[in-house]
Design a protein around this motif. Structure first.
Motif, PDB file in Angstrom:
ATOM      1  N   ALA A 291       0.834  -1.206   0.000  1.00 20.36           N
ATOM      2  CA  ALA A 291       0.000   0.000   0.000  1.00 20.36           C
ATOM      3  C   ALA A 291       0.866   1.252   0.000  1.00 20.36           C
ATOM      4  CB  ALA A 291      -0.945  -0.010   1.195  1.00 20.36           C
ATOM      5  N   GLU A 292       1.923   1.265   0.826  1.00 22.64           N
ATOM      6  CA  GLU A 292       2.819   2.427   0.870  1.00 22.64           C
ATOM      7  C   GLU A 292       3.520   2.622  -0.468  1.00 22.64           C
ATOM      8  OE1 GLU A 292       5.403   1.616   4.154  1.00 22.64           O
ATOM      9  OE2 GLU A 292       3.846   2.029   5.653  1.00 22.64           O
ATOM     10  N   THR A 293       3.923   1.523  -1.086  1.00 24.32           N
ATOM     11  CA  THR A 293       4.581   1.608  -2.395  1.00 24.32           C
ATOM     12  C   THR A 293       3.629   2.141  -3.448  1.00 24.32           C
ATOM     13  OG1 THR A 293       5.998  -0.265  -1.786  1.00 24.32           O
ATOM     14  CG2 THR A 293       5.866   0.307  -4.113  1.00 24.32           C
ATOM     15  N   ARG A 294       2.376   1.672  -3.419  1.00 27.04           N
ATOM     16  CA  ARG A 294       1.384   2.160  -4.390  1.00 27.04           C
ATOM     17  C   ARG A 294       1.109   3.650  -4.196  1.00 27.04           C
ATOM     18  NH1 ARG A 294      -0.016  -0.099  -8.908  1.00 27.04           N
ATOM     19  NH2 ARG A 294      -2.091   0.748  -8.692  1.00 27.04           N
ATOM     20  N   ILE A 295       1.055   4.105  -2.970  1.00 26.16           N
ATOM     21  CA  ILE A 295       0.828   5.528  -2.692  1.00 26.16           C
ATOM     22  C   ILE A 295       1.997   6.353  -3.226  1.00 26.16           C
ATOM     23  CG2 ILE A 295       0.670   7.243  -0.836  1.00 26.16           C
ATOM     24  CD1 ILE A 295      -0.983   5.136   0.728  1.00 26.16           C
ATOM     25  N   LYS A 296       3.226   5.882  -2.963  1.00 23.05           N
ATOM     26  CA  LYS A 296       4.404   6.597  -3.474  1.00 23.05           C
ATOM     27  C   LYS A 296       4.394   6.631  -5.006  1.00 23.05           C
ATOM     28  CE  LYS A 296       7.706   5.733   0.236  1.00 23.05           C
ATOM     29  NZ  LYS A 296       8.974   5.085   0.579  1.00 23.05           N
ATOM     30  N   LEU A 297       4.054   5.517  -5.619  1.00 22.76           N
ATOM     31  CA  LEU A 297       3.999   5.444  -7.079  1.00 22.76           C
ATOM     32  C   LEU A 297       2.969   6.424  -7.635  1.00 22.76           C
ATOM     33  CD1 LEU A 297       4.858   4.128  -9.756  1.00 22.76           C
ATOM     34  CD2 LEU A 297       3.091   2.399  -9.342  1.00 22.76           C
ATOM     35  N   ALA A 298       1.800   6.491  -6.997  1.00 28.74           N
ATOM     36  CA  ALA A 298       0.756   7.421  -7.451  1.00 28.74           C
ATOM     37  C   ALA A 298       1.238   8.869  -7.333  1.00 28.74           C
ATOM     38  CB  ALA A 298      -0.519   7.212  -6.648  1.00 28.74           C
ATOM     39  N   LYS A 299       1.939   9.186  -6.236  1.00 26.19           N
ATOM     40  CA  LYS A 299       2.480  10.536  -6.072  1.00 26.19           C
ATOM     41  C   LYS A 299       3.496  10.854  -7.159  1.00 26.19           C
ATOM     42  CE  LYS A 299       2.049  10.879  -1.050  1.00 26.19           C
ATOM     43  NZ  LYS A 299       2.802  10.974   0.212  1.00 26.19           N
ATOM     44  N   TYR A 300       4.394   9.925  -7.421  1.00 29.02           N
ATOM     45  CA  TYR A 300       5.417  10.155  -8.447  1.00 29.02           C
ATOM     46  C   TYR A 300       4.803  10.287  -9.843  1.00 29.02           C
ATOM     47  CZ  TYR A 300       8.905   9.025  -4.893  1.00 29.02           C
ATOM     48  OH  TYR A 300       9.682   9.011  -3.769  1.00 29.02           O
ATOM     49  N   GLN A 301       3.773   9.485 -10.111  1.00 26.70           N
ATOM     50  CA  GLN A 301       3.114   9.597 -11.411  1.00 26.70           C
ATOM     51  C   GLN A 301       2.397  10.933 -11.546  1.00 26.70           C
ATOM     52  OE1 GLN A 301       0.742   6.014 -11.388  1.00 26.70           O
ATOM     53  NE2 GLN A 301       2.226   4.905 -12.658  1.00 26.70           N
ATOM     54  N   ALA A 302       1.789  11.412 -10.464  1.00 25.75           N
ATOM     55  CA  ALA A 302       1.125  12.717 -10.497  1.00 25.75           C
ATOM     56  C   ALA A 302       2.142  13.835 -10.706  1.00 25.75           C
ATOM     57  CB  ALA A 302       0.340  12.943  -9.213  1.00 25.75           C
ATOM     58  N   ILE A 303       3.272  13.744 -10.031  1.00 27.21           N
ATOM     59  CA  ILE A 303       4.317  14.745 -10.189  1.00 27.21           C
ATOM     60  C   ILE A 303       4.842  14.732 -11.614  1.00 27.21           C
ATOM     61  CG2 ILE A 303       6.682  15.332  -9.517  1.00 27.21           C
ATOM     62  CD1 ILE A 303       5.918  14.418  -6.666  1.00 27.21           C
ATOM     63  N   GLU A 304       5.083  13.541 -12.148  1.00 35.61           N
ATOM     64  CA  GLU A 304       5.587  13.436 -13.520  1.00 35.61           C
ATOM     65  C   GLU A 304       4.580  14.011 -14.515  1.00 35.61           C
ATOM     66  OE1 GLU A 304       7.083  10.173 -16.820  1.00 35.61           O
ATOM     67  OE2 GLU A 304       5.928   9.514 -15.087  1.00 35.61           O
ATOM     68  N   GLY A 305       3.309  13.679 -14.338  1.00 37.67           N
ATOM     69  CA  GLY A 305       2.282  14.199 -15.240  1.00 37.67           C
ATOM     70  C   GLY A 305       2.172  15.705 -15.169  1.00 37.67           C
ATOM     71  N   GLY A 306       2.205  16.246 -13.975  1.00 36.55           N
ATOM     72  CA  GLY A 306       2.110  17.699 -13.795  1.00 36.55           C
ATOM     73  C   GLY A 306       3.294  18.433 -14.389  1.00 36.55           C
ATOM     74  N   THR A 307       4.486  17.913 -14.151  1.00 34.84           N
ATOM     75  CA  THR A 307       5.676  18.588 -14.688  1.00 34.84           C
ATOM     76  C   THR A 307       5.752  18.452 -16.204  1.00 34.84           C
ATOM     77  OG1 THR A 307       7.010  16.618 -14.195  1.00 34.84           O
ATOM     78  CG2 THR A 307       7.042  18.398 -12.575  1.00 34.84           C
ATOM     79  N   THR A 308       5.297  17.325 -16.733  1.00 34.94           N
ATOM     80  CA  THR A 308       5.284  17.154 -18.187  1.00 34.94           C
ATOM     81  C   THR A 308       4.331  18.149 -18.834  1.00 34.94           C
ATOM     82  OG1 THR A 308       5.800  14.804 -17.962  1.00 34.94           O
ATOM     83  CG2 THR A 308       4.851  15.511 -20.056  1.00 34.94           C
ATOM     84  N   ILE A 309       3.154  18.301 -18.255  1.00 37.20           N
ATOM     85  CA  ILE A 309       2.186  19.257 -18.792  1.00 37.20           C
ATOM     86  C   ILE A 309       2.725  20.677 -18.668  1.00 37.20           C
ATOM     87  CG2 ILE A 309      -0.095  20.280 -18.392  1.00 37.20           C
ATOM     88  CD1 ILE A 309      -1.098  17.465 -17.725  1.00 37.20           C
ATOM     89  N   ALA A 310       3.317  21.008 -17.522  1.00 28.36           N
ATOM     90  CA  ALA A 310       3.856  22.354 -17.322  1.00 28.36           C
ATOM     91  C   ALA A 310       4.976  22.646 -18.319  1.00 28.36           C
ATOM     92  CB  ALA A 310       4.365  22.512 -15.891  1.00 28.36           C
ATOM     93  N   ALA A 311       5.882  21.703 -18.505  1.00 31.23           N
ATOM     94  CA  ALA A 311       6.980  21.911 -19.447  1.00 31.23           C
ATOM     95  C   ALA A 311       6.459  22.054 -20.877  1.00 31.23           C
ATOM     96  CB  ALA A 311       7.967  20.746 -19.368  1.00 31.23           C
ATOM     97  N   SER A 312       5.474  21.261 -21.214  1.00 36.70           N
ATOM     98  CA  SER A 312       4.886  21.344 -22.553  1.00 36.70           C
ATOM     99  C   SER A 312       4.204  22.686 -22.757  1.00 36.70           C
ATOM    100  CB  SER A 312       3.890  20.202 -22.738  1.00 36.70           C
ATOM    101  OG  SER A 312       3.265  20.294 -23.986  1.00 36.70           O
ATOM    102  N   LEU A 313       3.479  23.152 -21.748  1.00 32.35           N
ATOM    103  CA  LEU A 313       2.818  24.450 -21.856  1.00 32.35           C
ATOM    104  C   LEU A 313       3.820  25.588 -21.975  1.00 32.35           C
ATOM    105  CD1 LEU A 313      -0.166  24.109 -19.357  1.00 32.35           C
ATOM    106  CD2 LEU A 313      -0.251  24.228 -21.838  1.00 32.35           C
TER     107      LEU A 313
END
Length: 114
Positions: A20-42
C-alpha cells in the motif's frame, strides 16, 4: 518475570502494508511526472507561440511598408494589411465551429498524452 504474549503480525499484513505504501508513493510520483510534463509542454508552447506572434507582427509591418512603397503612401500599405486581416477575421468568425473542434482535440490529446 512475565513473558510478553504478543505475537508479531503475520508476514502477509506487513507485505500488504508495504504494498500500500509503495502504491501511494507510485501514485504521487506519477502525479508529479504528469504535472511537470504538462507544465513543461505548456511553457514550450507559450514560448513558441510568442515567437510566432512576434514574427507575424514584424512580417505584417514589413508587408505594410512594402505595400506603402509600391502604392506611394505608407498609410495605404497599412490600410491594405488591415483589410487583409479584417477578411481573415471574418472568415474565422463564420467558420468558428469547424475551427474550434481540432483545437479542442489537440488540447485534449496534449493533456492525456501518455
Amino acid at each position: 518475570m512475565e513473558e510478553k504474549n504478543e505475537t508479531p503480525p503475520p508476514p502477509i499484513i506487513d507485505q500488504l502494508r508495504e504494498y500500500a505504501e509503495t502504491r501511494i508513493k507510485l501514485a504521487k510520483y506519477q502525479a508529479i511526472e504528469g504535472g511537470t510534463t504538462i507544465a513543461a509542454s505548456l511553457i514550450a508552447d507559450v514560448v513558441t507561440i510568442m515567437s510566432m506572434v512576434l514574427a507575424f507582427v514584424f512580417a505584417s509591418c514589413t508587408l505594410a511598408f512594402y505595400l506603402g512603397q509600391v502604392l506611394g503612401a505608407t498609410w495605404m500599405g497599412f490600410g491594405c494589411v488591415s483589410i487583409l486581416y479584417l477578411v481573415i477575421a471574418l472568415a474565422i468568425k463564420y467558420n468558428k465551429k469547424s475551427i474550434e473542434k481540432p483545437i479542442v482535440n489537440a488540447f485534449i490529446q496534449k493533456i492525456f498524452k501518455n
